[in-house]
Design a protein around this motif. Structure first.
Motif, PDB file in Angstrom:
ATOM      1  N   ALA A  60       0.730  -1.163  -0.056  1.00 25.73           N
ATOM      2  CA  ALA A  60      -0.003   0.029   0.102  1.00 25.73           C
ATOM      3  C   ALA A  60       0.842   1.252  -0.105  1.00 25.73           C
ATOM      4  CB  ALA A  60      -0.927   0.046   1.190  1.00 25.73           C
ATOM      5  N   VAL A  61       2.013   1.265   0.733  1.00 22.37           N
ATOM      6  CA  VAL A  61       2.900   2.399   0.761  1.00 22.37           C
ATOM      7  C   VAL A  61       3.331   2.672  -0.791  1.00 22.37           C
ATOM      8  CG1 VAL A  61       5.135   3.174   1.492  1.00 22.37           C
ATOM      9  CG2 VAL A  61       3.299   2.053   3.130  1.00 22.37           C
ATOM     10  N   ARG A  62       3.837   1.582  -1.419  1.00 16.64           N
ATOM     11  CA  ARG A  62       4.448   1.696  -2.819  1.00 16.64           C
ATOM     12  C   ARG A  62       3.365   2.342  -3.690  1.00 16.64           C
ATOM     13  NH1 ARG A  62       7.620  -2.916  -1.234  1.00 16.64           N
ATOM     14  NH2 ARG A  62       9.763  -2.577  -1.617  1.00 16.64           N
ATOM     15  N   LYS A  63       2.135   2.022  -3.585  1.00 11.47           N
ATOM     16  CA  LYS A  63       1.062   2.472  -4.140  1.00 11.47           C
ATOM     17  C   LYS A  63       0.902   3.859  -4.068  1.00 11.47           C
ATOM     18  CE  LYS A  63      -2.760   2.214  -6.890  1.00 11.47           C
ATOM     19  NZ  LYS A  63      -2.872   1.786  -8.087  1.00 11.47           N
ATOM     20  N   ALA A  64       1.093   4.332  -2.716  1.00 17.78           N
ATOM     21  CA  ALA A  64       0.871   5.761  -2.213  1.00 17.78           C
ATOM     22  C   ALA A  64       2.112   6.367  -2.825  1.00 17.78           C
ATOM     23  CB  ALA A  64       0.818   5.831  -0.735  1.00 17.78           C
ATOM     24  N   LEU A  65       3.252   5.800  -3.100  1.00 14.15           N
ATOM     25  CA  LEU A  65       4.245   6.677  -3.796  1.00 14.15           C
ATOM     26  C   LEU A  65       3.949   6.918  -5.238  1.00 14.15           C
ATOM     27  CD1 LEU A  65       7.511   4.962  -2.346  1.00 14.15           C
ATOM     28  CD2 LEU A  65       6.978   7.323  -2.440  1.00 14.15           C
ATOM     29  N   SER A  66       3.268   6.182  -5.777  1.00 13.69           N
ATOM     30  CA  SER A  66       2.988   6.232  -7.118  1.00 13.69           C
ATOM     31  C   SER A  66       1.691   7.289  -7.424  1.00 13.69           C
ATOM     32  CB  SER A  66       2.439   4.981  -7.849  1.00 13.69           C
ATOM     33  OG  SER A  66       1.256   4.534  -7.279  1.00 13.69           O
ATOM     34  N   THR A  67       1.441   7.904  -6.343  1.00 11.73           N
ATOM     35  CA  THR A  67       0.271   9.062  -6.670  1.00 11.73           C
ATOM     36  C   THR A  67       0.642  10.179  -7.466  1.00 11.73           C
ATOM     37  OG1 THR A  67      -0.487   8.450  -4.312  1.00 11.73           O
ATOM     38  CG2 THR A  67      -1.146  10.580  -5.282  1.00 11.73           C
ATOM     39  N   ARG A  68      -0.014  10.698  -8.224  1.00 13.43           N
ATOM     40  CA  ARG A  68       0.157  11.728  -9.342  1.00 13.43           C
ATOM     41  C   ARG A  68      -0.980  12.675  -9.084  1.00 13.43           C
ATOM     42  NH1 ARG A  68       4.114   9.313  -9.042  1.00 13.43           N
ATOM     43  NH2 ARG A  68       5.372   8.385 -10.601  1.00 13.43           N
TER      44      ARG A  68
ATOM     45  N   ALA B   4       6.773  12.211   3.746  1.00 16.49           N
ATOM     46  CA  ALA B   4       6.431  11.380   4.996  1.00 16.49           C
ATOM     47  C   ALA B   4       6.655   9.797   4.812  1.00 16.49           C
ATOM     48  CB  ALA B   4       4.940  11.630   5.152  1.00 16.49           C
ATOM     49  N   ILE B   5       6.475   9.418   3.623  1.00 12.23           N
ATOM     50  CA  ILE B   5       6.606   7.962   2.976  1.00 12.23           C
ATOM     51  C   ILE B   5       8.178   7.393   3.380  1.00 12.23           C
ATOM     52  CG2 ILE B   5       6.735   5.973   1.447  1.00 12.23           C
ATOM     53  CD1 ILE B   5       4.196   7.391   0.256  1.00 12.23           C
ATOM     54  N   TYR B   6       9.041   8.552   2.990  1.00 13.14           N
ATOM     55  CA  TYR B   6      10.581   8.269   3.100  1.00 13.14           C
ATOM     56  C   TYR B   6      11.004   8.456   4.359  1.00 13.14           C
ATOM     57  CZ  TYR B   6      11.704   6.839  -1.556  1.00 13.14           C
ATOM     58  OH  TYR B   6      11.833   6.198  -2.950  1.00 13.14           O
ATOM     59  N   ARG B   7      10.336   9.276   5.238  1.00 11.58           N
ATOM     60  CA  ARG B   7      10.726   9.337   6.924  1.00 11.58           C
ATOM     61  C   ARG B   7      10.377   8.007   7.316  1.00 11.58           C
ATOM     62  NH1 ARG B   7       9.107  14.830   6.213  1.00 11.58           N
ATOM     63  NH2 ARG B   7       6.948  14.341   7.326  1.00 11.58           N
ATOM     64  N   SER B   8       9.203   7.509   6.981  1.00 12.04           N
ATOM     65  CA  SER B   8       8.757   6.215   7.636  1.00 12.04           C
ATOM     66  C   SER B   8       9.575   5.004   7.489  1.00 12.04           C
ATOM     67  CB  SER B   8       7.185   6.099   7.235  1.00 12.04           C
ATOM     68  OG  SER B   8       6.953   5.646   6.189  1.00 12.04           O
ATOM     69  N   LEU B   9      10.329   4.833   6.297  1.00 14.11           N
ATOM     70  CA  LEU B   9      10.896   3.840   5.723  1.00 14.11           C
ATOM     71  C   LEU B   9      11.939   3.095   6.747  1.00 14.11           C
ATOM     72  CD1 LEU B   9      11.363   4.212   1.935  1.00 14.11           C
ATOM     73  CD2 LEU B   9       9.836   3.205   3.114  1.00 14.11           C
ATOM     74  N   ARG B  10      12.448   4.037   7.647  1.00 12.93           N
ATOM     75  CA  ARG B  10      13.589   3.711   8.684  1.00 12.93           C
ATOM     76  C   ARG B  10      12.855   2.769   9.423  1.00 12.93           C
ATOM     77  NH1 ARG B  10      12.115   9.023  10.490  1.00 12.93           N
ATOM     78  NH2 ARG B  10      11.670   9.000  12.678  1.00 12.93           N
ATOM     79  N   TYR B  11      11.778   2.641   9.896  1.00  9.90           N
ATOM     80  CA  TYR B  11      11.228   1.838  10.835  1.00  9.90           C
ATOM     81  C   TYR B  11      10.847   0.193  10.211  1.00  9.90           C
ATOM     82  CZ  TYR B  11       9.939   5.792  13.145  1.00  9.90           C
ATOM     83  OH  TYR B  11       9.850   7.185  14.013  1.00  9.90           O
ATOM     84  N   TYR B  12      11.055   0.191   8.906  1.00 12.59           N
ATOM     85  CA  TYR B  12      10.971  -0.968   8.168  1.00 12.59           C
ATOM     86  C   TYR B  12      12.229  -2.083   8.046  1.00 12.59           C
ATOM     87  CZ  TYR B  12       6.373   0.632   6.953  1.00 12.59           C
ATOM     88  OH  TYR B  12       5.000   1.149   6.708  1.00 12.59           O
ATOM     89  N   PRO B  13      12.004  -3.243   8.167  1.00 13.23           N
ATOM     90  CA  PRO B  13      13.257  -3.933   8.008  1.00 13.23           C
ATOM     91  C   PRO B  13      13.848  -3.574   6.607  1.00 13.23           C
ATOM     92  CG  PRO B  13      11.383  -5.517   8.710  1.00 13.23           C
ATOM     93  CD  PRO B  13      10.886  -4.301   8.447  1.00 13.23           C
ATOM     94  N   TYR B  14      15.244  -3.326   6.566  1.00 16.72           N
ATOM     95  CA  TYR B  14      15.816  -2.634   5.796  1.00 16.72           C
ATOM     96  C   TYR B  14      15.692  -3.470   4.177  1.00 16.72           C
ATOM     97  CZ  TYR B  14      19.565  -0.533   2.422  1.00 16.72           C
ATOM     98  OH  TYR B  14      20.173  -0.055   1.635  1.00 16.72           O
ATOM     99  N   GLU B  15      15.948  -4.605   4.283  1.00 18.39           N
ATOM    100  CA  GLU B  15      15.650  -5.613   3.071  1.00 18.39           C
ATOM    101  C   GLU B  15      14.471  -5.548   2.406  1.00 18.39           C
ATOM    102  OE1 GLU B  15      15.170  -8.381   6.816  1.00 18.39           O
ATOM    103  OE2 GLU B  15      16.352  -6.915   6.226  1.00 18.39           O
ATOM    104  N   HIS B  16      13.361  -5.007   2.985  1.00 18.73           N
ATOM    105  CA  HIS B  16      12.117  -4.901   2.553  1.00 18.73           C
ATOM    106  C   HIS B  16      11.864  -3.598   1.678  1.00 18.73           C
ATOM    107  CE1 HIS B  16      10.090  -8.659   4.039  1.00 18.73           C
ATOM    108  NE2 HIS B  16      10.825  -8.396   5.160  1.00 18.73           N
ATOM    109  N   VAL B  17      12.948  -2.765   2.116  1.00 21.03           N
ATOM    110  CA  VAL B  17      12.713  -1.137   1.416  1.00 21.03           C
ATOM    111  C   VAL B  17      13.964  -0.820   0.869  1.00 21.03           C
ATOM    112  CG1 VAL B  17      11.043  -0.500   3.359  1.00 21.03           C
ATOM    113  CG2 VAL B  17      13.491  -0.230   3.632  1.00 21.03           C
TER     114      VAL B  17
END
Length: 721
Positions: A658-666, A680-693
């Protein structure tokens, strides 16, 4: 549309009124509970002032440096008490800038003012940013000071020049001041304190990055005058002259001549101060100044030329003393040839090394005023009423502990100590009161005049004395937190009920927080009293009791908390939900899910924030569904930002599709909203496991958005470390 309006210069009267009303409202929010008439009235005024400003321009950004507020490279009047107070409070929270945007709601403004009441003594900028994120402010950006991020140079963008972290930040504060002086857009009387803090080499480095053709003579004059704190009524000192010489020596050759000319014009205006300063600075500095003037071939006024000639002759003058044979006669004293040789220019360095010369200079330049002031301050402290009272109390305690006094004398001293104890309570000297209690209890254990001692302890544990203690805690207790807590520990459970009764009627938010901290320190011992008062009909009493149960409670309190998850006042219900979420109770999760699907937007935002703070994985599917909802307007896009933040705090990889889908918003119409969502999405990526992002981080490193590149780099560096 707000974004289509032309950005006009701020109206000074509207701006002054807005800052004044913001400061008044901030104080009232800090003092009074929500809904208090003073809070509502001041909040209305502040909100109306901002609304009028938004009619002029859609965005208002102000930066803060110490006690100064800057807007559009201009400073507000530092003499205005409201501006100064507001600036000092903001800078005290390590805030560098604040941006307010059109569309700001009254509730958002209240949340922001509530955030300004947070105690920041032991909080890092990152911790403050986390707290701020929890408020879900969509139309307010706060930039926190990041001292490691200051950089200076020409052509820096707003996003690239890091004067702050965690929000919108303008150019580096020092560079903004210097740039304002060069351009003439900064009031020099408000800039001196900041400019004076810039080291000479740093100021020179900043100017060396500037195109010489863009620096006018008037700009040079303003920089020099401000750096030396010059005014018509103030002479400059030798230290300021030395700083000026150091600054000019570090400039590029093409700039050195410009600023040297301005400096010469400056020092020539007060030739007496110049002569006095030259006499007090080192020979090396004078030689350096003369060399620079000669090198740059700068024309200097006759008065200054005569003064410099005088000093150059003085320092270059050879020995022309009267001689007698091989000796020199100096002040009617014969100097032998050996001494003449020792003092001669050729052999001086052989006997007086550079290290020794520096030691001599340190002694000559040592400022004894600081030492004298410290000794005077120590003397004042030793004669203070507080210290005298302490020594007097200590003497009486030693007397009642001794075996040399009779019963009537003992009783007299005990009564005198009662008066002293009351005085100590009033002035917040709780440690002294505790000493009194311990000495008297020691006498009881020794069976020393037990009737008198027991009667004294009975008085100190009476409702009357405890009431005095509680009143003192309200007025002055926060200034002696540790001693106050120790005295509460001495009283034990008997003081919990009086503390809660004081909390129930207390109007000041900061005092309520202090009383709650004293109560919660008792742990589960405070639970019975809190449960007793939770049935109070007043909503704020219920909220406070739920907060105490949240801090002190365990699973045993959950049955008493669950009924309040659906209270008519959201502040009560959310406090109850927090208590349940802390213990991982499913009832609290379901109650929070209900608020996620509420029709009330404010309740939804609070529920989203709590889901992230308490990392409620059970609500990830609900949050994903909300994120996938198609955004039609800019408001819809902005509303997704708190959802992205909450999902990030939970860190469940199943949300990444869903986050990737939100990144494609135009969006053609709402580009700004889309960019804020992506940031905001890129600020939140630090919380996810690195291999997934990993793939998103690599894309972010190539983004045109400076903030996205910065966050991506931080994530990658953290992974490497």
């Amino acid at each position: 549309m707000a974004d289509d309006r032309e950005i006009l210069p701020l109206d000074a009267r509207l701006l002054s009124e807005a800052i004044f009303e913001l400061n008044v409202s901030r104080r009232n929010v800090n003092i009074y509970p929500p809904g208090h008439p003073s809070v509502e009235k001041s909040l209305d005024k502040a909100f109306d002032s901002l609304e009028r400003l938004f009619e002029v321009r859609p965005t208002i950004t102000f930066a803060v440096a110490k006690d100064t507020i800057m807007i559009d490279d201009s400073t507000l009047d530092k003499k205005n008490t409201a501006f100064r107070e507001f600036a000092l409070h903001i800078s005290g929270m390590n805030i560098a800038s604040v941006t307010l945007r059109a569309g700001l709601t009254r509730d958002e403004l209240y949340k922001f003012l509530s955030f300004l009441s947070v105690d920041t003594k032991e909080l890092t900028p990152e911790a403050l940013q986390e707290i701020l994120d929890g408020y879900g402010l969509l139309h307010i950006d706060v930039g926190f000071i990041d001292y490691d991020a200051f950089s200076f140079g020409e052509g820096m963008t707003e996003q690239g020049d890091g004067g702050a972290a965690g929000g919108t930040a303008g150019p580096g504060l020092w560079e903004r001041y210097v740039r304002g002086l060069l351009d003439g857009t900064l009031q020099t009387d408000g800039a001196s304190d900041v400019i004076q803090n810039i080291p000479p080499e740093t100021l020179a480095e900043m100017l060396n990055e500037t195109d010489p053709g863009k620096i006018k003579e008037a700009g040079c004059e303003r920089v020099i005058n401000t750096y030396m704190k010059r005014s018509a009524k103030k002479a400059f000192s030798s230290g300021e002259l030395a700083r000026l010489i150091d600054f000019i020596s570090k400039l590029r050759p093409e700039l050195k001549r410009q600023f040297l000319s301005s400096a010469i014009n400056n020092v020539t205006t007060d030739i007496r101060s110049t002569e006095r300063a030259l006499r007090e600075i080192s020979v090396d500095k004078i030689i350096e100044l003369l060399s620079t003037i000669d090198e740059q071939q700068v024309t200097i006024p006759a008065a200054l030329k005569n003064l410099l000639d005088k000093f150059s002759k003085f320092y270059q003058l050879g020995s022309e003393d009267t001689t007698f044979g091989d000796s020199i006669i100096a002040d009617d004293i014969f100097l032998s040839p050996d001494v003449v040789t020792l003092l001669g220019k050729g052999d001086f360095e052989s006997y007086v090394t550079d290290v020794y010369q520096k030691e001599i200079e340190r002694v000559l330049w040592f400022d004894v005023s600081e030492v004298a002031s410290k000794e005077l301050e120590e003397l004042r402290k030793s004669c203070s009423d507080e210290l005298v009272e302490r020594y007097f109390n200590q003497t009486m305690l030693e007397l009642i502990s001794s075996d040399i006094i009779a019963e009537d004398e003992y009783e007299y001293l005990i009564n005198t100590i009662k008066d002293e104890a009351a005085q100590f309570i009033e002035t917040g000297q709780y440690g002294q009161v505790l000493k009194i209690f311990r000495v008297i209890e020691a006498n009881i254990s020794k069976k020393k005049f037990p009737d008198i001692s027991l009667e004294a302890i009975k008085y100190y544990k009476s409702a009357e004395f405890i009431a005095q203690f509680i009143e003192s805690l309200r007025i002055i207790g926060r200034q002696a937190r540790e001693d106050a807590q120790q005295l509460c520990d001495y009283y034990g459970e008997r003081i919990i009920e009086p503390l809660i009764e004081a909390l129930v009627v207390e109007e000041s938010q900061s005092i309520r927080h202090f009383l709650i901290s004293l109560i919660t320190n008792f742990g589960d011992k405070a639970i019975p009293a809190a449960i007793k008062h939770i049935s109070d009909s007043r909503w704020f009493v219920k909220r406070n009791m739920l907060h105490i149960l949240n801090e002190c409670g365990s699973k045993e309190v959950l049955p008493h908390v669950r009924p309040y998850c659906h209270h008519e006042n959201p502040k009560v219900s959310f406090e109850a939900i927090k208590c349940l979420l802390k213990e991982g109770d499913a009832y609290g999760v379901n109650a929070l899910r209900g608020y996620l699907h509420s029709e009330n937007r404010e309740l939804v935002e609070q529920a989203v924030a709590l889901a992230g703070i308490y990392k409620v994985k059970e609500l990830v599917p609900d949050l994903i569904q909300m994120l996938r909802k198609k955004g039609i307007t800019g408001k819809d896009i902005y509303e997704k930002i708190p959802i992205v933040r909450a999902l990030g705090q939970i860190g469940d990889p199943q949300a990444l599709d869903a986050v990737r889908k939100a990144l494609s918003t135009r969006s053609i119409l709402f580009k700004n909203a889309v960019e804020r969502l992506k940031e905001a999405i890129y600020r939140s990526l630090r919380y996810y496991p690195y291999e997934h992002v990993r793939d998103l981080v690599e894309k972010g490193l190539k983004s045109k958005n400076e903030r996205i590149r910065h966050d991506s780099m931080r994530i990658k560096e953290a992974r490497s470390n």
